[in-house]
Write an enzyme that holds these catalytic residues in place. Structure first.
Site, PDB file in Angstrom:
ATOM      1  N   LYS A  80     -17.466 -58.406 -49.369  1.00 16.06           N
ATOM      2  CA  LYS A  80     -17.588 -58.448 -50.823  1.00 16.06           C
ATOM      3  C   LYS A  80     -16.712 -59.553 -51.402  1.00 16.06           C
ATOM      4  O   LYS A  80     -17.144 -60.344 -52.241  1.00 16.06           O
ATOM      5  CB  LYS A  80     -17.210 -57.095 -51.422  1.00 16.06           C
ATOM      6  CG  LYS A  80     -18.171 -55.969 -51.098  1.00 16.06           C
ATOM      7  CD  LYS A  80     -17.916 -54.733 -51.911  1.00 16.06           C
ATOM      8  CE  LYS A  80     -16.603 -54.070 -51.583  1.00 16.06           C
ATOM      9  NZ  LYS A  80     -16.567 -53.467 -50.241  1.00 16.06           N
ATOM     10  N   CYS A 170     -10.323 -42.665 -62.679  1.00 15.72           N
ATOM     11  CA  CYS A 170     -10.078 -42.756 -61.237  1.00 15.72           C
ATOM     12  C   CYS A 170      -8.620 -42.569 -60.832  1.00 15.72           C
ATOM     13  O   CYS A 170      -8.357 -42.075 -59.735  1.00 15.72           O
ATOM     14  CB  CYS A 170     -10.607 -44.079 -60.681  1.00 15.72           C
ATOM     15  SG  CYS A 170     -10.007 -45.546 -61.516  1.00 15.72           S
ATOM     16  N   MET A 171      -7.663 -42.955 -61.674  1.00 18.38           N
ATOM     17  CA  MET A 171      -6.274 -42.946 -61.222  1.00 18.38           C
ATOM     18  C   MET A 171      -5.337 -42.097 -62.071  1.00 18.38           C
ATOM     19  O   MET A 171      -4.148 -42.000 -61.769  1.00 18.38           O
ATOM     20  CB  MET A 171      -5.727 -44.392 -61.214  1.00 18.38           C
ATOM     21  CG  MET A 171      -6.502 -45.356 -60.337  1.00 18.38           C
ATOM     22  SD  MET A 171      -6.847 -44.733 -58.683  1.00 18.38           S
ATOM     23  CE  MET A 171      -5.211 -44.298 -58.136  1.00 18.38           C
ATOM     24  N   MET A 337      -9.769 -41.414 -54.647  1.00 13.31           N
ATOM     25  CA  MET A 337     -10.416 -40.558 -55.639  1.00 13.31           C
ATOM     26  C   MET A 337     -10.627 -39.113 -55.175  1.00 13.31           C
ATOM     27  O   MET A 337     -10.757 -38.214 -55.995  1.00 13.31           O
ATOM     28  CB  MET A 337     -11.773 -41.143 -56.037  1.00 13.31           C
ATOM     29  CG  MET A 337     -11.751 -42.603 -56.430  1.00 13.31           C
ATOM     30  SD  MET A 337     -10.362 -43.031 -57.469  1.00 13.31           S
ATOM     31  CE  MET A 337     -10.336 -44.796 -57.231  1.00 13.31           C
ATOM     32  N   GLY A 374      -8.641 -48.086 -56.995  1.00 12.83           N
ATOM     33  CA  GLY A 374      -9.997 -48.510 -56.728  1.00 12.83           C
ATOM     34  C   GLY A 374     -10.396 -49.804 -57.389  1.00 12.83           C
ATOM     35  O   GLY A 374     -11.400 -50.416 -57.008  1.00 12.83           O
ATOM     36  N   GLN A 375      -9.637 -50.227 -58.398  1.00 11.08           N
ATOM     37  CA  GLN A 375      -9.979 -51.450 -59.125  1.00 11.08           C
ATOM     38  C   GLN A 375      -8.852 -52.475 -58.979  1.00 11.08           C
ATOM     39  O   GLN A 375      -7.687 -52.107 -58.776  1.00 11.08           O
ATOM     40  CB  GLN A 375     -10.208 -51.141 -60.605  1.00 11.08           C
ATOM     41  CG  GLN A 375     -11.371 -50.189 -60.846  1.00 11.08           C
ATOM     42  CD  GLN A 375     -11.617 -49.984 -62.331  1.00 11.08           C
ATOM     43  OE1 GLN A 375     -12.331 -50.731 -62.966  1.00 11.08           O
ATOM     44  NE2 GLN A 375     -11.002 -48.961 -62.888  1.00 11.08           N
TER      45      GLN A 375
END
Length: 795
Positions: A80, A170-171, A337, A374-375
């Protein structure tokens, strides 16, 4: 060309290795002579924070390679990151500002027309409905300077705390866990602990697919040191679980009992670190403080046999996990998550921290409780700049009178400007969003940046109408499900077209320099924010409104690091000039330009805050001279971390006769978030072109389902129809669906639960009760779905 998933993963590994050693794979992308220059930066995808070099030729980005000096990835990249540049030149890029007309169609507008229109609408709503009628919803993908600017505009300019970001989804539970246990957000240690750990505990994390470069470091540690134990706790036997020495299978949401049971076994076998416990911890339920004996008495109810009946995790596995974790000498836990997206996500985080505290597996090399993000900039951009409804820069609450006054002074605004009352958290914000004709919807307008809530929110049916009825402004690079509901769409620049800072999971901030000009009329988000501010009479508050994005970014960054100077999160020593020179970025706390950054917090000799007079004075801290470990943000000023007494509580929704299955969702290695970028990279799109539902063979047999059949997955909230994949990856009774697919019938978030954790307000994406029904045999479905027509309908 077609490519199987196995071929894709092999290609990913090959590309990563090639990137690290600098060989030319593929030749067109890697040959040094084929580019005019390489520009240092950070990867655009997950929160690992991989360092990259961006190859530019003839004013276009033509390749990306790993930065061998980066301490996050040492030059390795997943596919990616390796192919991210293909997003930039995609023909679907949004090219011009657009305003929706009375006939429902978008019409191209000039920037002046679009910005004047947005500013006039915001003024109208403010005047008619009050300061909180216009909300901002940002992203862990915005640059730090962008999040800081939007946060300042809303809280300092509009006087409104209606500011949120998708890291809430998410966090937020990880934030709650860190603050309630240690008094301060973000990990104690760093990725470097992986290479020193003797036991690695992966919980609620399919690391191999969601953080492949971190997984590579874990695998390398195991391969070089076969005695290192890998324990994986999650409902699916994923590729991550396949390398484990020990798998702890659990029903979704039941792992609280497993963690307590591990603690029970550790205490029962006297594997505790009594000296660490006595010196550095207290036991609490949030109201009272108790003895450690009380904690031992509390966890006694979680004997492994009883917990096995509750969770389906074998008792012997629990005992073995407890032994390995407690006796390894250096244990590290990593999670994402699976632990956070729960109605008891904060508690789950607390219980992991408990295991580290009672065994002394914290504040020493190789030992840490580490939340992976996640980001790419959830930590640096949203958590650290306080771009959430209850926070201010420095991750301090808006309810803190002293800190609010400090920020007002630094921002040059009148005392009392910042509202001491928190705004609405994400789910409440979207539930409060609606049209002018709805008196029950107090938020009438919203600006979103770099996120796609019309696909990513749980229980979507509940929130779509509000987005459609309200005045919605969307800043993005492609048409998405959210632009289908928007009134104004503003074309954004990609990170390599504007530059700026990302802060990754290990407290490390890295600067990406601008590589090329944005295409067509796309603009940096920070420019858009500043232009809106200018039109609303707030030019002095946001003075960085020039066209030079790097100059604007530097002004915002310099101010941000000044505002948060002398805090436990300080990056005051990480000036822009220094970030340009540093090959690997800088980890906070970094209080001065001569400080190298901090590998591990709360340890004398490693953490500069022990002796930082500005910090000690500002927060009234007194650290004993003989303290080697001291949790200095402890709210009781005793330097201790909390061991929590948290009762067992099941998920908000569990299977019953009507909805007999657990549904859990997640990512796959090929795709990222809602697929708006990765689905436009041909090699990736081909490798994983659509969503599906994973079903255990025993369940599939009961419903006469075989691989390829179309299956209805339905909860109380919504439904999806997906092709079946019959596999033993998930345990019987548990279904798994990846959530990246943009095809309307396969958007699984219609099914997901929006119940939130009472502390973090993070929704329970990971657990829903559903039923299934075979709809048909295999059919040809549309794959590689992306929204291309800006005027297409949300259907």
């Amino acid at each position: 060309m077609n490519i199987s998933r196995r071929q894709f993963i092999k290609a990913s590994a090959a590309a990563a290795t090639a990137a690290a050693i600098g060989v030319s794979v593929p030749k067109r992308s890697y040959a040094e002579g084929d580019v005019d220059k390489w520009v240092k930066g950070a990867c655009r995808f997950c929160g690992t924070g991989c360092g990259v070099y961006v190859g530019v030729k003839d004013g276009k980005v033509v390749s990306i390679k790993g930065n061998p000096k980066a301490k996050t990835n040492f030059g390795f990249l997943c596919v990616k990151g390796f192919l991210a540049y293909k997003v930039m030149n995609h023909p679907d890029r949004l090219k011009y500002p657009m305003i929706r007309q009375a006939d429902g169609k978008f019409k191209r507008a000039s920037w002046d027309e679009a910005l004047d229109y947005v500013a006039s609408k915001f003024k109208y709503f403010h005047e008619k409905y009050g300061k909180d009628a216009v909300a901002y919803y940002g992203s862990g993908q915005c640059l730090t300077e962008e999040s800081y600017t939007f946060n300042k505009l809303w809280k300092g300019g509009f006087g409104s705390n209606m500011v949120e970001g998708n890291p809430r989804l998410c966090m937020a539970s990880a934030v709650g866990g860190y603050i309630t246990t240690f008094g301060s957000d973000e990990p104690v240690g760093s990725y470097a602990d992986i290479e020193q750990a003797n036991c690695i505990f992966l919980v609620g994390s399919n690391t191999s697919e969601c953080h492949p470069i971190i997984f590579r470091r874990i695998m390398r540690r195991k391969l070089d040191n076969p005695g290192v134990k890998i324990i994986v706790c999650e409902p699916r036997k994923t590729n991550t679980a396949k390398i484990a020495d020990l798998w702890l299978p659990v029903d979704p949401g039941t792992d609280l009992a497993v963690f307590h049971s591990m603690a029970r076994e550790i205490i029962k076998n006297n594997w505790v670190d009594k000296a660490f416990i006595d010196k550095n911890t207290r036991v609490t339920d949030g109201k009272n403080t108790y003895s450690f004996e009380k904690y031992a008495e509390f966890v006694e109810q979680f004997d492994p046999e009883s917990v096995e009946k509750l969770t389906r995790c074998p008792a012997e596995n629990i005992r073995k996990a407890a032994e390995w974790f407690a006796t390894s000498g250096a244990s590290m836990t990593l999670w994402t998550m699976g632990l956070n997206q729960r109605t008891r996500g904060v508690w789950a985080n607390n219980l992991i921290h408990n295991l580290h505290l009672i065994t002394g597996n914290i504040c020493k090399p190789g030992a840490d409780s580490f939340s992976l993000t996640g980001q790419p900039n959830a930590c640096g951009g949203v958590r650290e700049t306080g771009t959430l409804c209850h926070l201010l820069p420095g991750t301090k609450p808006v309810t803190n009178d002293k800190w609010r006054a400090h920020v007002e002074k630094e921002w040059g605004i009148a005392p009392g400007t910042i509202d001491p009352k928190p705004g609405f958290h994400t789910m409440k914000m979207f539930d409060s969003l609606g049209g002018e004709d709805d008196p029950n919807k107090p938020i009438k307008a919203m600006l979103t940046s770099t996120t796609n809530p019309a696909q990513s929110l749980p229980n979507l049916n509940k929130y779509v109408k509000g987005m459609k009825d309200a005045f919605l402004v969307v800043i993005d690079i492609f048409p998405t499900r959210t632009t289908q509901l928007a009134d104004v769409v503003l074309p954004a620049a990609f990170i390599y077209e504007k530059g700026g800072v990302f802060g990754c999971s290990e407290r490390r901030s890295q600067l990406t320099e601008k590589c090329v000009e944005p295409p067509f009329e796309a603009k940096p988000d920070i420019w858009i924010a500043a232009q809106i501010a200018k039109r609303m009479g707030l030019e002095k508050l946001i003075p960085w409104n020039m066209d030079d994005s790097m100059k604007a970014n530097e002004m915002a960054w310099t101010e941000y690091t000044r505002v948060t100077k002398d805090t436990d999160h300080t990056l005051y020593g990480a000036t822009y000039d220094r970030l340009k020179r540093e090959p690997a970025g800088i980890q906070w706390p970094c209080p001065s330009v001569d400080h190298p950054g901090t590998y591990k917090r709360y340890v004398r000799g490693m953490d500069p805050m022990f002796d930082h007079k500005g910090f000690l004075a500002k927060f009234g801290k007194q650290i004993p001279s003989d303290a080697k470990v001291y949790f200095y943000m402890d709210s009781k000023n005793e330097g201790k971390a909390n061991i929590w007494l948290r009762p067992y509580k099941e998920a908000a929704e569990v299977p019953d006769a009507q909805y007999p299955f657990y549904l859990t969702t997640g990512r796959v290695i090929e795709q990222w978030h809602t697929g708006t970028m990765t689905m436009r990279i041909p090699e990736i799109a081909r490798a994983h072109p659509n969503g599906y539902v994973e079903i255990h063979p025993a369940d599939a047999s009961k419903y006469n389902i075989v691989t390829g059949d179309m299956v209805l997955v339905e909860s109380k909230r919504g439904k999806s129809v997906l092709p079946a994949v019959v596999t033993k990856t998930s345990m019987p009774g548990i279904l798994f669906v990846p959530w990246h697919d943009q095809a309307f019938d396969r958007m699984i978030n219609f099914v997901c639960n929006d119940a939130v954790d009472p502390g973090s307000k993070e929704p329970e994406f990971k657990i829903a009760a559903v039923r299934i029904q075979r709809v048909s045999g295999p059919v040809k479905i549309e794959d590689k779905v992306v929204i291309t027509d800006i005027n297409s309908a949300y259907s």
